[in-house]
Design a protein around this motif. Structure first.
Motif, PDB file in Angstrom:
ATOM      1  N   ASN A 141       0.820  -1.212   0.000  1.00  0.00           N
ATOM      2  CA  ASN A 141       0.000   0.000   0.000  1.00  0.00           C
ATOM      3  C   ASN A 141       0.852   1.260   0.000  1.00  0.00           C
ATOM      4  N   ASP A 142       2.055   1.183   0.546  1.00  0.00           N
ATOM      5  CA  ASP A 142       2.938   2.342   0.595  1.00  0.00           C
ATOM      6  C   ASP A 142       3.720   2.544  -0.695  1.00  0.00           C
TER       7      ASP A 142
ATOM      8  N   PRO B 164      14.493   7.163  -9.105  1.00  0.00           N
ATOM      9  CA  PRO B 164      13.757   8.137  -8.282  1.00  0.00           C
ATOM     10  C   PRO B 164      12.505   7.544  -7.636  1.00  0.00           C
ATOM     11  N   LEU B 165      11.792   6.708  -8.358  1.00  0.00           N
ATOM     12  CA  LEU B 165      10.573   6.092  -7.824  1.00  0.00           C
ATOM     13  C   LEU B 165      10.894   5.179  -6.640  1.00  0.00           C
ATOM     14  N   PHE B 166      11.941   4.363  -6.786  1.00  0.00           N
ATOM     15  CA  PHE B 166      12.286   3.457  -5.693  1.00  0.00           C
ATOM     16  C   PHE B 166      12.907   4.217  -4.523  1.00  0.00           C
TER      17      PHE B 166
ATOM     18  N   LEU C 199      16.276  -4.669  -4.695  1.00  0.00           N
ATOM     19  CA  LEU C 199      16.236  -3.294  -5.194  1.00  0.00           C
ATOM     20  C   LEU C 199      16.781  -2.312  -4.159  1.00  0.00           C
ATOM     21  N   THR C 200      16.464  -2.538  -2.905  1.00  0.00           N
ATOM     22  CA  THR C 200      16.978  -1.664  -1.850  1.00  0.00           C
ATOM     23  C   THR C 200      18.502  -1.721  -1.810  1.00  0.00           C
TER      24      THR C 200
ATOM     25  N   VAL D  25      11.648   4.037  -0.679  1.00  0.00           N
ATOM     26  CA  VAL D  25      12.539   3.732   0.444  1.00  0.00           C
ATOM     27  C   VAL D  25      12.485   4.861   1.475  1.00  0.00           C
ATOM     28  N   ALA D  26      12.482   6.101   1.012  1.00  0.00           N
ATOM     29  CA  ALA D  26      12.431   7.243   1.935  1.00  0.00           C
ATOM     30  C   ALA D  26      11.130   7.240   2.730  1.00  0.00           C
ATOM     31  N   ALA D  27      10.018   6.962   2.071  1.00  0.00           N
ATOM     32  CA  ALA D  27       8.726   6.929   2.770  1.00  0.00           C
ATOM     33  C   ALA D  27       8.689   5.800   3.800  1.00  0.00           C
TER      34      ALA D  27
END
Length: 169
Positions: A37-38, A120-122, A60-61, A126-128
């Protein structure tokens, strides 16, 4: 120094203070359950369309943190077998989220990276996801923060050691 109490199988019994702290762990489950959901919608669609899981997200992280990486480096960082890491990278490659290319310094080695268009999307995702943890850590003293990071790291290593094929979330 008195010896800590143990269960019949030899596990140490937590102290009352530790039990209170451990009471917070189940509260974190909802944070991990709502990961999809995030996700930004375009990323969620790719994950759904290609059947990608949290393990793919972990790859990906790693690539956001330090790219490019070899498949064996990813396996080592994620504490999974080389074949598992290779399968995850293959899935991500078919989904278009990573690219594989020859290492110019060692032609026998394949490097994996995240294409710049997806970065940028990933990074936003990660930041959120990191925001609550970072806000909590910002309230700690530098000494407490270092202790928290050390404790969390050791806990993760201990949990990962219980599952030879690595983390599911």
């Amino acid at each position: 120094m008195s010896r800590a109490a143990e269960t019949p199988d030899g596990a140490r019994v937590p102290t009352p203070e530790e039990i209170l702290a451990l009471g917070h762990v189940p509260l974190l489950a909802s944070f991990f359950r709502r990961v999809h959901n995030d996700m930004p919608e375009p990323l969620r669609e790719v994950f759904a369309e290609h059947g990608l899981t949290a393990r793919h997200g972990a790859v990906l992280t790693q690539l956001v943190a330090a790219q490019p990486a070899s498949v064996s480096q990813l396996a080592q960082r994620l504490h999974v077998s080389l074949s598992t890491a290779s399968g995850l990278v293959g899935d991500l490659s078919r989904a278009g989220l990573v690219t594989r290319h020859e290492d110019p310094g060692n032609r026998r080695r394949t490097l994996v990276s995240m294409p710049q268009r997806h970065r940028p999307l990933f990074e936003e995702f990660v930041a959120a996801r990191a925001a609550p943890l970072l806000r909590a850590m910002d309230r700690l003293s530098p000494r407490d923060r270092a202790g928290f990071v050390a404790g969390l790291t050791e806990w993760a290593r201990e949990v990962e050691g219980q599952d030879d094929d690595g983390p599911d979330c």
